[in-house]
Design a protein around this motif. Sequence first.
Motif, PDB file in Angstrom:
ATOM      1  N   ALA A  38       0.815  -1.214   0.000  1.00 18.03           N
ATOM      2  CA  ALA A  38       0.000   0.000   0.000  1.00 18.03           C
ATOM      3  C   ALA A  38       0.853   1.269   0.000  1.00 18.03           C
ATOM      4  O   ALA A  38       0.445   2.302  -0.530  1.00 18.03           O
ATOM      5  CB  ALA A  38      -0.929   0.004   1.216  1.00 18.03           C
ATOM      6  N   ASP A  39       2.052   1.189   0.590  1.00 22.60           N
ATOM      7  CA  ASP A  39       2.951   2.345   0.691  1.00 22.60           C
ATOM      8  C   ASP A  39       4.366   1.894   0.349  1.00 22.60           C
ATOM      9  O   ASP A  39       5.142   1.535   1.241  1.00 22.60           O
ATOM     10  CB  ASP A  39       2.910   2.929   2.114  1.00 22.60           C
ATOM     11  N   PRO A  40       4.728   1.888  -0.946  1.00 21.40           N
ATOM     12  CA  PRO A  40       6.041   1.383  -1.366  1.00 21.40           C
ATOM     13  C   PRO A  40       7.239   2.137  -0.788  1.00 21.40           C
ATOM     14  O   PRO A  40       8.356   1.662  -0.876  1.00 21.40           O
ATOM     15  CB  PRO A  40       6.002   1.519  -2.894  1.00 21.40           C
ATOM     16  N   ASP A  41       7.007   3.290  -0.168  1.00 15.76           N
ATOM     17  CA  ASP A  41       8.100   4.015   0.490  1.00 15.76           C
ATOM     18  C   ASP A  41       8.339   3.538   1.919  1.00 15.76           C
ATOM     19  O   ASP A  41       9.265   4.004   2.573  1.00 15.76           O
ATOM     20  CB  ASP A  41       7.795   5.521   0.519  1.00 15.76           C
ATOM     21  N   LEU A  42       7.514   2.627   2.389  1.00 17.66           N
ATOM     22  CA  LEU A  42       7.610   2.161   3.778  1.00 17.66           C
ATOM     23  C   LEU A  42       9.026   1.710   4.126  1.00 17.66           C
ATOM     24  O   LEU A  42       9.540   2.026   5.193  1.00 17.66           O
ATOM     25  CB  LEU A  42       6.617   1.019   4.024  1.00 17.66           C
ATOM     26  N   GLY A  43       9.663   0.992   3.216  1.00 14.77           N
ATOM     27  CA  GLY A  43      11.001   0.474   3.479  1.00 14.77           C
ATOM     28  C   GLY A  43      12.065   1.537   3.627  1.00 14.77           C
ATOM     29  O   GLY A  43      13.135   1.264   4.164  1.00 14.77           O
ATOM     30  N   THR A  44      11.791   2.736   3.169  1.00 10.39           N
ATOM     31  CA  THR A  44      12.782   3.809   3.314  1.00 10.39           C
ATOM     32  C   THR A  44      12.789   4.420   4.700  1.00 10.39           C
ATOM     33  O   THR A  44      13.761   5.054   5.084  1.00 10.39           O
ATOM     34  CB  THR A  44      12.557   4.929   2.269  1.00 10.39           C
ATOM     35  N   HIS A  45      11.715   4.204   5.465  1.00 12.67           N
ATOM     36  CA  HIS A  45      11.680   4.797   6.810  1.00 12.67           C
ATOM     37  C   HIS A  45      11.309   3.808   7.907  1.00 12.67           C
ATOM     38  O   HIS A  45      11.250   4.177   9.073  1.00 12.67           O
ATOM     39  CB  HIS A  45      10.766   6.016   6.849  1.00 12.67           C
ATOM     40  N   GLU A  46      11.094   2.555   7.546  1.00 14.78           N
ATOM     41  CA  GLU A  46      10.777   1.555   8.570  1.00 14.78           C
ATOM     42  C   GLU A  46      11.389   0.214   8.183  1.00 14.78           C
ATOM     43  O   GLU A  46      11.236  -0.245   7.057  1.00 14.78           O
ATOM     44  CB  GLU A  46       9.252   1.396   8.695  1.00 14.78           C
ATOM     45  N   GLU A  47      12.078  -0.387   9.134  1.00  8.73           N
ATOM     46  CA  GLU A  47      12.688  -1.690   8.886  1.00  8.73           C
ATOM     47  C   GLU A  47      11.618  -2.787   8.938  1.00  8.73           C
ATOM     48  O   GLU A  47      10.679  -2.696   9.728  1.00  8.73           O
ATOM     49  CB  GLU A  47      13.777  -1.991   9.924  1.00  8.73           C
ATOM     50  N   PRO A  48      11.777  -3.815   8.123  1.00  7.38           N
ATOM     51  CA  PRO A  48      10.835  -4.928   8.203  1.00  7.38           C
ATOM     52  C   PRO A  48      11.070  -5.719   9.488  1.00  7.38           C
ATOM     53  O   PRO A  48      12.145  -5.627  10.097  1.00  7.38           O
ATOM     54  CB  PRO A  48      11.170  -5.765   6.966  1.00  7.38           C
ATOM     55  N   PRO A  49      10.088  -6.501   9.904  1.00  6.35           N
ATOM     56  CA  PRO A  49      10.258  -7.283  11.140  1.00  6.35           C
ATOM     57  C   PRO A  49      11.265  -8.416  10.953  1.00  6.35           C
ATOM     58  O   PRO A  49      11.484  -8.893   9.839  1.00  6.35           O
ATOM     59  CB  PRO A  49       8.858  -7.848  11.400  1.00  6.35           C
ATOM     60  N   GLU A  50      11.860  -8.824  12.060  1.00  9.78           N
ATOM     61  CA  GLU A  50      12.783  -9.963  12.020  1.00  9.78           C
ATOM     62  C   GLU A  50      11.998 -11.244  11.752  1.00  9.78           C
ATOM     63  O   GLU A  50      10.835 -11.363  12.106  1.00  9.78           O
ATOM     64  CB  GLU A  50      13.521 -10.101  13.350  1.00  9.78           C
ATOM     65  N   LEU A  51      12.711 -12.195  11.153  1.00  5.96           N
ATOM     66  CA  LEU A  51      12.125 -13.521  10.933  1.00  5.96           C
ATOM     67  C   LEU A  51      12.645 -14.477  11.988  1.00  5.96           C
ATOM     68  O   LEU A  51      13.792 -14.367  12.444  1.00  5.96           O
ATOM     69  CB  LEU A  51      12.481 -14.043   9.537  1.00  5.96           C
ATOM     70  N   ARG A  52      11.812 -15.429  12.354  1.00  2.09           N
ATOM     71  CA  ARG A  52      12.156 -16.428  13.365  1.00  2.09           C
ATOM     72  C   ARG A  52      11.975 -17.829  12.780  1.00  2.09           C
ATOM     73  O   ARG A  52      11.055 -18.044  12.001  1.00  2.09           O
ATOM     74  CB  ARG A  52      11.263 -16.281  14.583  1.00  2.09           C
ATOM     75  N   ILE A  53      12.837 -18.706  13.200  1.00  2.00           N
ATOM     76  CA  ILE A  53      12.685 -20.129  12.886  1.00  2.00           C
ATOM     77  C   ILE A  53      12.425 -20.829  14.206  1.00  2.00           C
ATOM     78  O   ILE A  53      13.216 -20.708  15.145  1.00  2.00           O
ATOM     79  CB  ILE A  53      13.940 -20.713  12.206  1.00  2.00           C
ATOM     80  N   ASP A  54      11.322 -21.535  14.254  1.00  2.00           N
ATOM     81  CA  ASP A  54      10.907 -22.211  15.490  1.00  2.00           C
ATOM     82  C   ASP A  54      10.960 -21.273  16.698  1.00  2.00           C
ATOM     83  O   ASP A  54      11.427 -21.637  17.770  1.00  2.00           O
ATOM     84  CB  ASP A  54      11.764 -23.456  15.747  1.00  2.00           C
ATOM     85  N   GLY A  55      10.525 -20.023  16.487  1.00  4.54           N
ATOM     86  CA  GLY A  55      10.431 -19.066  17.578  1.00  4.54           C
ATOM     87  C   GLY A  55      11.705 -18.296  17.879  1.00  4.54           C
ATOM     88  O   GLY A  55      11.690 -17.385  18.699  1.00  4.54           O
ATOM     89  N   GLU A  56      12.816 -18.651  17.245  1.00  3.47           N
ATOM     90  CA  GLU A  56      14.094 -18.004  17.523  1.00  3.47           C
ATOM     91  C   GLU A  56      14.531 -17.125  16.361  1.00  3.47           C
ATOM     92  O   GLU A  56      14.488 -17.541  15.206  1.00  3.47           O
ATOM     93  CB  GLU A  56      15.189 -19.061  17.759  1.00  3.47           C
ATOM     94  N   VAL A  57      14.979 -15.903  16.668  1.00  2.20           N
ATOM     95  CA  VAL A  57      15.564 -15.032  15.650  1.00  2.20           C
ATOM     96  C   VAL A  57      16.927 -15.612  15.297  1.00  2.20           C
ATOM     97  O   VAL A  57      17.743 -15.886  16.174  1.00  2.20           O
ATOM     98  CB  VAL A  57      15.717 -13.585  16.174  1.00  2.20           C
ATOM     99  N   VAL A  58      17.152 -15.821  14.006  1.00  2.00           N
ATOM    100  CA  VAL A  58      18.432 -16.353  13.533  1.00  2.00           C
ATOM    101  C   VAL A  58      19.277 -15.182  13.061  1.00  2.00           C
ATOM    102  O   VAL A  58      18.852 -14.404  12.202  1.00  2.00           O
ATOM    103  CB  VAL A  58      18.228 -17.357  12.381  1.00  2.00           C
TER     104      VAL A  58
END
Length: 194
Positions: free
Chosen positions: A91-111
């Motif tokens: 919806a807002d392609p500029d989002l990545g320029t001012h906000e980091e995406p969330p971390e990804l987790r494998i089995d609940g743990e951030v790798v």
Amino acid sequence: MERIRAGIALYNAGHYLAAHEPLEERWLEDPAGEREDCLQGLIQATAAVYKSKAGNRSGAAGLAESAVGYLNSCGEVDTGALSAWLDRLAADPDLGTHEEPPELRIDGEVVTVGDLRFPAAGTAARALAETRDDETVLAAVEYANADLEADNGTSPLVTLTLDYLRRDDPIVRQRLNEHVERRRMRDADVEGLF
């Protein structure tokens, strides 16, 4: 799973272009009709974030929208927060320029890249070096893998490859270059004997 861990660790470190490579390598291993939707979604998500950061608004929005459709079947990889973020990016392609995406987790743990060990660390270092066109590091990864196969886990090339992956330090890069050059000279000397 090692390539998936490598890709997710690179993504979590903000190396979105490099994260794409190990994920795509893993995805391409499966026959065309049997490829996992989750991997397709992660590949598209990393590309969407990268394009958003690079200012490619239409590419970011299209990939973000497409990725969300694939991320519903990701079992051990928690993609809920990423899917929500990608919806916002579409919806807002500029989002990545001012906000980091969330971390990804494998089995609940951030790798993180600091969590990686070989072979995943080698895969991640190779992908990062490829995005930087760094032939020396590509050679270092090959030498490190050879040292590990020879049961030499204390090789400086193994240690320095891990350091290269974990921190962007010119001294680490310089030391890697020195060790690669020494190894190349040693290999050339051995070749010259025969």
